[in-house]
Scaffold this active site. Structure first.
Site, PDB file in Angstrom:
ATOM      1  N   LYS A 162      36.376  68.685 105.501  1.00 41.56           N
ATOM      2  CA  LYS A 162      36.116  67.638 106.503  1.00 41.56           C
ATOM      3  C   LYS A 162      37.419  66.914 106.772  1.00 41.56           C
ATOM      4  CE  LYS A 162      33.807  63.206 105.952  1.00 41.56           C
ATOM      5  NZ  LYS A 162      32.553  62.590 105.478  1.00 41.56           N
ATOM      6  N   LYS A 164      39.158  63.677 108.825  1.00 40.66           N
ATOM      7  CA  LYS A 164      38.927  62.420 109.536  1.00 40.66           C
ATOM      8  C   LYS A 164      39.673  62.471 110.860  1.00 40.66           C
ATOM      9  CE  LYS A 164      36.637  60.031 106.377  1.00 40.66           C
ATOM     10  NZ  LYS A 164      35.289  59.481 106.612  1.00 40.66           N
ATOM     11  N   ASP A 189      35.052  63.952 111.044  1.00 41.33           N
ATOM     12  CA  ASP A 189      34.334  62.673 110.868  1.00 41.33           C
ATOM     13  C   ASP A 189      35.116  61.566 111.577  1.00 41.33           C
ATOM     14  OD1 ASP A 189      32.895  60.459 110.066  1.00 41.33           O
ATOM     15  OD2 ASP A 189      33.200  60.742 107.902  1.00 41.33           O
ATOM     16  N   ASP A 239      25.980  59.409 109.962  1.00 43.89           N
ATOM     17  CA  ASP A 239      26.281  58.818 108.657  1.00 43.89           C
ATOM     18  C   ASP A 239      25.917  57.331 108.768  1.00 43.89           C
ATOM     19  OD1 ASP A 239      27.546  57.548 106.504  1.00 43.89           O
ATOM     20  OD2 ASP A 239      29.481  58.508 106.736  1.00 43.89           O
TER      21      ASP A 239
HETATM   22  O1  OSB Z   1      32.553  58.297 106.313  1.00 42.15           O
HETATM   23  O2  OSB Z   1      32.097  59.643 104.767  1.00 42.15           O
HETATM   24  C1  OSB Z   1      32.717  58.664 105.165  1.00 42.15           C
HETATM   25  C2  OSB Z   1      35.280  57.524 102.566  1.00 42.15           C
HETATM   26  C3  OSB Z   1      35.197  56.168 102.716  1.00 42.15           C
HETATM   27  C4  OSB Z   1      34.342  55.639 103.664  1.00 42.15           C
HETATM   28  C5  OSB Z   1      33.564  56.476 104.450  1.00 42.15           C
HETATM   29  C6  OSB Z   1      33.639  57.841 104.300  1.00 42.15           C
HETATM   30  C7  OSB Z   1      34.527  58.377 103.356  1.00 42.15           C
HETATM   31  C8  OSB Z   1      34.738  59.797 103.155  1.00 42.15           C
HETATM   32  C9  OSB Z   1      35.220  60.235 101.799  1.00 42.15           C
HETATM   33  O3  OSB Z   1      34.639  60.631 104.034  1.00 42.15           O
HETATM   34  C10 OSB Z   1      34.167  60.887 100.996  1.00 42.15           C
HETATM   35  C11 OSB Z   1      34.589  61.032  99.556  1.00 42.15           C
HETATM   36  O4  OSB Z   1      35.462  61.838  99.287  1.00 42.15           O
HETATM   37  O5  OSB Z   1      34.025  60.319  98.711  1.00 42.15           O
HETATM   38 MG    MG Z   2      31.265  59.603 107.316  1.00 43.39          MG
END
Ligand code: OSB
Ligand code: MG
Length: 368
Positions: A162, A164, A189, A239
């Site tokens: 994934k 960002k 994401d 989410d």
């Molecule tokens: O949106 O999933 C998310 C981390 C911090 C806040 C939001 C998110 C995330 C991640 C990391 O995507 C997920 C992880 O490795 O714990």
């Molecule tokens: Mg997310």
């Protein structure tokens, strides 16, 4: 069960590498741990996934402490509890504050599993003995850096990567990744970084065969997501927008989401997570377990939840070593070839290292 003592700790752990999302950068992870003791001496652990600042949702470490101290702990202490599902019911008079609620609920599930001599996974009704996991990579300072990271994680065996994204770090990034890694399961994401008027950018992502796009639009929206889903091929996964079974039902009925990311804290605990899981299974909506950069305790809860059958897609529950020099559980959560072996011991299945926790503890308070 009857809980006669609860200790809350503010813990600070340094992330190995800063983690950047569309809403901000984490260098340290500040969070609450909750230790609950039953009258029979059994200890259960819960972790709050609320961050230090209200970027991901409105909750923070301090609002969670306030909710726990002033409302939630008094509702649970010295009360007869037959099953952890009752906690969800007991807290239903209090609106939202789901991460705070989940912190206690997780510890009660841990105690219940130990007292009934089963792993937390078994107690939840989970069947899998190993779970498939992916990894979430934050926004990087250059595409080259991202390519190097992806290459490393693919070689480590992570089952899905994934990435960002945010405006300006999206189409070119995903195009380059797809060109360099034609067969890797990628997803993006956005953490709510776009609006419906950005639809032309989001449509371009359809060319890269992404498994899904997570939360492209506003954190409180399910209407525009439905409009967007009609115009893009890539499945939308919500989410931030999903806080309960009711939210999941409405989003699915509206066509706002084809996949759901379940985060235990965001929906108020394991009981609600299970309800969403079961409903999605019935509706043919695959789910996966999201992550909040948890320490080993929250991670262990995520591993247990992921053993339920409709957790079809790899989650964000990467290994402890992706985040920390030293985690607070033993053994640490280990990922081998993209799989975590689910612990079989009673409770969360990992030993909690209190000495290590002490070295990371900023403050603590006991309630009894
Ligand atoms: O949106 O999933 C998310 C981390 C911090 C806040 C939001 C998110 C995330 C991640 C990391 O995507 C997920 C992880 O490795 O714990
Ligand atoms: Mg997310």
């Amino acid at each position: 069960m009857k809980i006669n003592e609860i200790t809350i700790r503010h813990v600070q752990m340094k992330l190995k590498d800063p983690f950047t999302t569309s809403f901000g950068t984490f260098d340290n992870k500040d969070f609450l741990l909750l230790e609950a003791r039953d009258v029979d001496g059994t200890i259960g652990w819960g972790e709050s996934v609320a961050f230090h600042s209200p970027w991901y949702n409105e909750e923070t470490l301090k609002t969670n402490w306030h909710m726990l101290e002033d409302f939630l702990i008094p509702m649970v202490l010295h009360k007869e509890i037959n099953h952890p599902d009752e906690i969800n019911e007991m807290f239903s008079a209090i609106r939202k504050n789901n991460m705070a609620k989940s912190t206690i609920e997780g510890a009660v599930w841990d105690i219940y599993a130990q007292q009934t001599n089963q792993s937390l996974a078994q107690a939840l009704g989970g069947k899998k003995e190993e779970i498939e996991v992916g990894i979430s990579i934050g926004i990087q300072s250059s595409i080259e850096k991202l390519l190097t990271l992806v290459d490393g994680y693919v070689k480590e065996g992570y089952k899905r990567i994934k990435v960002k994204i945010k405006p300006g770090w999206d189409v070119e990034v995903m195009r380059t990744l797809r060109e360099k890694f034609p067969t890797v399961a990628f997803m993006a994401d956005a953490n709510s970084a776009y609006r419906l008027e950005d639809i032309d950018i989001l449509k371009q992502l359809d060319a890269f065969n992404l498994t899904m796009i997570e939360q492209p639009l506003a954190s409180d929206d399910i209407i525009d997501h439905a409009t967007l889903q009609k115009q893009i091929q890539t499945p939308i996964c919500l989410d931030e927008s999903i806080h309960s079974l009711e939210d999941a039902r409405k989003a699915i009925e509206l066509g706002s989401t084809r996949i759901i990311n379940i985060k235990i804290g965001r929906v108020g605990g394991l009981t609600e997570s299970k309800k969403i899981h079961d409903y999605c299974e019935e509706k043919g909506i695959p789910v996966w377990c999201g992550g909040m950069l948890e320490s080993g305790i929250g991670r262990a809860h995520n591993v247990a939840l992921t053993t339920l059958t409709n957790f079809i897609l790899p989650g964000d529950t990467a290994g402890s070593n992706r985040y920390w020099e030293k985690d607070i559980i033993e053994p640490e959560v280990i990922v081998e070839d993209g799989y975590i072996t689910v612990p079989q011991q009673a409770g969360i299945g990992y030993a909690v290292n209190k000495e290590t926790i002490d070295t990371f503890t900023v403050s603590k308070k006991t309630y009894n």
